[in-house]
Design a protein around this motif. Structure first.
Motif, short mmCIF file in Angstrom:
data_model
loop_
_atom_site.label_atom_id
_atom_site.label_comp_id
_atom_site.label_asym_id
_atom_site.label_seq_id
_atom_site.Cartn_x
_atom_site.Cartn_y
_atom_site.Cartn_z
N ILE A 1 -1.94 1.36 -6.26
CA ILE A 1 -2.23 2.63 -5.57
C ILE A 1 -3.72 2.76 -5.34
CG2 ILE A 1 -2.08 5.13 -5.71
CD1 ILE A 1 0.48 4.81 -7.33
N LEU A 2 -4.51 2.51 -6.38
CA LEU A 2 -5.96 2.66 -6.28
C LEU A 2 -6.58 1.67 -5.30
CD1 LEU A 2 -6.90 3.21 -10.05
CD2 LEU A 2 -6.39 4.94 -8.32
N ALA A 3 -5.95 0.51 -5.15
CA ALA A 3 -6.45 -0.50 -4.24
C ALA A 3 -5.99 -0.28 -2.80
CB ALA A 3 -6.01 -1.90 -4.69
N LEU B 1 -12.69 7.68 -4.49
CA LEU B 1 -11.98 6.50 -4.02
C LEU B 1 -11.50 6.75 -2.60
CD1 LEU B 1 -9.85 5.56 -7.17
CD2 LEU B 1 -11.58 4.10 -6.12
N PRO B 2 -11.54 5.74 -1.75
CA PRO B 2 -11.06 5.92 -0.39
C PRO B 2 -9.53 5.84 -0.34
CG PRO B 2 -11.77 3.66 -0.69
CD PRO B 2 -12.08 4.38 -1.98
N GLY B 3 -9.00 6.11 0.84
CA GLY B 3 -7.56 5.91 1.03
C GLY B 3 -6.77 7.19 1.09
N ASN B 4 -5.53 7.04 1.50
CA ASN B 4 -4.60 8.15 1.60
C ASN B 4 -3.24 7.69 1.09
OD1 ASN B 4 -3.78 10.83 2.49
ND2 ASN B 4 -2.64 9.78 4.09
N PHE B 5 -2.65 8.45 0.19
CA PHE B 5 -1.36 8.09 -0.40
C PHE B 5 -0.49 9.34 -0.43
CE2 PHE B 5 1.49 6.57 -3.84
CZ PHE B 5 1.76 5.29 -3.35
N MET C 1 -8.40 11.43 -7.06
CA MET C 1 -9.48 11.13 -6.13
C MET C 1 -8.96 10.68 -4.76
SD MET C 1 -12.13 8.99 -8.53
CE MET C 1 -12.68 9.62 -10.13
N ILE C 2 -7.69 10.31 -4.69
CA ILE C 2 -7.11 9.76 -3.47
C ILE C 2 -6.44 10.86 -2.66
CG2 ILE C 2 -5.46 8.09 -2.54
CD1 ILE C 2 -5.87 6.43 -5.03
N ASP C 3 -6.78 10.93 -1.39
CA ASP C 3 -6.20 11.95 -0.52
C ASP C 3 -4.69 11.80 -0.45
OD1 ASP C 3 -8.69 12.94 0.06
OD2 ASP C 3 -8.90 11.87 1.96
N GLY C 4 -4.01 12.94 -0.42
CA GLY C 4 -2.57 12.95 -0.22
C GLY C 4 -1.73 12.89 -1.48
#
Length: 249
Positions: free
Chosen positions: A241-243, A120-124, A162-165
């Motif tokens: 979060i996933l979105a 999944l893309p993105g950074n959280f 799967m999400i960075d951070g």
């Protein structure tokens, strides 16, 4: 894949952002999403209160509206479990029920088991505390639970990682009930609140910055306690979060 989006009543009325996040996420992953506007309550509040007869027309209406799709997806483990596990004694003679039962999925379950996504893309960049709701955990088997000696797995956690951070908070009692329980929170308010405060205390000791779950009903209960006690925790549904949604301030 032609997917019907099933949005629970309380999400539609109180947390529409969760429904929009679910829609955006599914479309981003290649699904052709439709929102049947005729959908109503699944009947869970009636059934949980012992009013089985009152739940039957809603179950029949659900079958009528959602038959014919490749999949039905909802951002709610409790509502999905209602259809999958508790419609049987309401509409078991309806030939459409078996098809619906096999095609309805909680969001995380759908992403992991049906779409089988691996990234999944993105950074959280937050410490995320994952609450496992009772229906998702023990009725849908979205994760392993502590009372069973079985191999460990956790589908919502698998997606978050799967999400960075993202850092997952380490809880002392990772699969304990939050105390909401629908009408239980009304009939046994003191017990419900005490259970909820126990869960929040566990998240505080674990350093949780953002508390998440697959059921907005549990999060609604916990968010109310967090807000009243002015605790430093934000609350977000896992779909948000996933979105890639930002933390609400």
């Amino acid at each position: 894949m032609r997917v019907a989006l099933f949005v629970p009543c309380y999400v539609d009325q109180l947390y529409p952002r969760v429904g929009m996040a679910t829609l955006e996420l599914l479309e981003r992953l290649g699904c052709e999403v439709e929102f049947p506007e005729a959908q109503t309550c699944c009947g869970q509040p009636m059934l949980n209160s012992g009013c089985d007869t009152d739940a039957v027309p809603l179950a029949e209406r659900f079958l009528e509206i959602f038959t014919g799709y490749d999949a039905i997806v909802a951002p709610s483990g409790s509502c999905v479990s209602m259809v999958k596990n508790h419609y049987e004694h309401l509409v078991h003679e309806d030939p459409r029920y078996e098809e619906i039962r096999t095609k309805i999925h909680e969001l995380c379950e759908f992403l992991v088991d049906v779409l089988k996504i691996e990234s999944l893309p993105g950074n959280f960049p937050y410490v995320v505390g994952l609450h496992s709701s009772c229906h998702g955990l023990r009725e849908l088997r979205l994760a392993s639970d502590s009372e069973r000696n079985t191999p460990s797995f956790n589908k919502p956690r698998q997606l978050l990682e799967m999400i960075d951070g993202v850092q997952i908070a380490t809880l002392k009692r990772q699969d304990e009930c939050c105390g909401f329980g629908g009408t239980f929170a009304v009939s046994e308010e003191a017990v419900s609140c005490t259970m909820g405060k126990d869960r929040i205390a566990d998240h505080l000791q674990a350093g949780t910055q953002v508390l998440t779950a697959g059921d907005m009903s549990c999060l609604m209960h916990l968010a109310g306690l967090i807000r009243r006690d002015k605790q430093p925790i934000h609350v977000m549904h896992i779909a948000e979060i996933l979105a890639g949604y930002e933390v609400p301030q």
